[in-house]
Write a protein that holds these residues in place. Structure first.
Motif, PDB file in Angstrom:
ATOM      1  N   TYR A 198       0.822  -1.210   0.000  1.00  0.00           N
ATOM      2  CA  TYR A 198       0.000   0.000   0.000  1.00  0.00           C
ATOM      3  C   TYR A 198       0.857   1.262   0.000  1.00  0.00           C
ATOM      4  N   LEU A 207       3.868   0.594  -3.605  1.00  0.00           N
ATOM      5  CA  LEU A 207       3.466   0.324  -4.985  1.00  0.00           C
ATOM      6  C   LEU A 207       2.336   1.239  -5.447  1.00  0.00           C
ATOM      7  N   ASP A 208       2.474   1.750  -6.656  1.00  0.00           N
ATOM      8  CA  ASP A 208       1.418   2.585  -7.225  1.00  0.00           C
ATOM      9  C   ASP A 208       0.217   1.739  -7.633  1.00  0.00           C
ATOM     10  N   GLU A 209       0.514   0.565  -8.177  1.00  0.00           N
ATOM     11  CA  GLU A 209      -0.553  -0.333  -8.607  1.00  0.00           C
ATOM     12  C   GLU A 209      -0.287  -1.732  -8.075  1.00  0.00           C
ATOM     13  N   TRP A 210      -1.243  -2.268  -7.354  1.00  0.00           N
ATOM     14  CA  TRP A 210      -1.153  -3.638  -6.866  1.00  0.00           C
ATOM     15  C   TRP A 210      -2.561  -4.116  -6.552  1.00  0.00           C
ATOM     16  N   SER A 211      -2.721  -5.414  -6.495  1.00  0.00           N
ATOM     17  CA  SER A 211      -4.046  -5.980  -6.258  1.00  0.00           C
ATOM     18  C   SER A 211      -4.000  -6.983  -5.124  1.00  0.00           C
ATOM     19  N   ASP A 259      -3.520 -10.609  -6.082  1.00  0.00           N
ATOM     20  CA  ASP A 259      -2.247 -11.107  -6.596  1.00  0.00           C
ATOM     21  C   ASP A 259      -2.099 -12.591  -6.231  1.00  0.00           C
ATOM     22  N   GLU A 280       2.804 -10.387  -9.479  1.00  0.00           N
ATOM     23  CA  GLU A 280       3.157  -9.165 -10.193  1.00  0.00           C
ATOM     24  C   GLU A 280       4.274  -8.389  -9.508  1.00  0.00           C
TER      25      GLU A 280
END
Length: 276
Positions: A208, A211-215, A218, A271
């Protein structure tokens, strides 16, 4: 120098809090006196550190720290640990203490490694790298615990086979008893589940912040949650009497296959988990 000292103390507090949760989990499931005392004294140290930071902040700012969401999170975490200490000392409600501290640990982690805290701190980059280090360390420790459950499961089946065939040898005297291997399997799972849960909490916070983008979906994260569900199910079925003797040992062996899959395949399909 002072900022670095505060950062180090906060990291120590997080690690001690995590260790306390592990011991509380063991005591919660197994009513272990040593684990119970260890959890309480570790939590006491954490509480003293939290209270010290709270008093220090009040003295420095000359106000009570509840005027922002960031300050409110810290006070809320402190309040939860205060309530858990009261319940532990006066009411002996072990279940409530454990779950209160799980919530408190989550909020304490959010506060310590919050984005605005990192941005304002001169040691922010060090905090981030050490958050990642602690996350990975706890993940590997949980894998080691699950490996121990696998080893004890193999030993259980080996001892059972020797006893059933009544073929004694010199090596038989070096083997543990069936009772010892069963205790070993359970103790390893008791340790592995909360350690992996702590790792997931810390890892989610790291993602959080960094990273700018993460799910959350994952592959590695889903796999880790799946491991907790698998081992939690094995433990539940064993304690409810549905998995006994050989079945419990085989369940540990098959569960460890998912650990191997998550460790190697999860890192390749993830990712951002390139280090595992």
């Amino acid at each position: 120098m002072a900022d670095m000292t505060v950062a180090r103390l906060q990291e120590v507090m997080i690690v001690l809090y995590a260790a306390s949760l592990v011991f509380y989990f063991i005591d919660y499931l197994n009513k272990n006196t040593v684990a119970h005392r260890s959890a309480f004294w570790l939590l006491t140290v954490v509480y003293l550190l939290q209270t010290g930071f709270l008093v220090y902040y009040i003295v420095e700012t000359r106000r009570f720290p509840i005027l922002s969401l960031f300050e409110g999170i810290y006070f809320y975490a402190w309040l939860l640990i205060t309530l858990s200490m009261i319940l532990h000392i006066f009411y002996k409600v072990g279940h409530a203490v454990f779950f209160l501290n799980v919530i408190g640990f989550c909020f304490m982690t959010i506060h310590t490694f919050a984005p605005n805290q990192i941005a304002q701190s001169p040691v922010g980059e060090a905090l981030i790298s050490e958050l990642l280090f602690i996350h990975i360390t706890f993940a590997i420790l949980s894998y080691a615990a699950f490996a121990m459950s696998f080893v004890f499961a193999i030993l259980y089946l080996l001892v059972y086979k020797v006893l059933k065939k009544k073929k004694w040898s010199k090596q038989f005297g070096r083997l543990p008893s069936l009772h010892q291997t069963t205790i070993g399997m359970k103790a390893a799972i008791y340790t592995g589940i909360p350690v992996l849960l702590v790792s997931l909490i810390l890892g989610t916070q790291w993602a959080y912040v960094v990273l700018d983008e993460w799910s959350i979906f994952d592959f590695k994260i889903i796999g880790s949650f799946f491991l907790i569900i698998v081992y939690g199910s094995v433990l539940f079925l064993q304690r409810s009497g549905r998995l006994t003797a050989n079945d419990f040992a085989w369940a540990n062996i098959f569960a460890f296959l998912f650990v191997i899959i998550n460790f190697f395949l999860g890192g390749r399909l993830s990712e951002f988990h390139f280090w595992l």
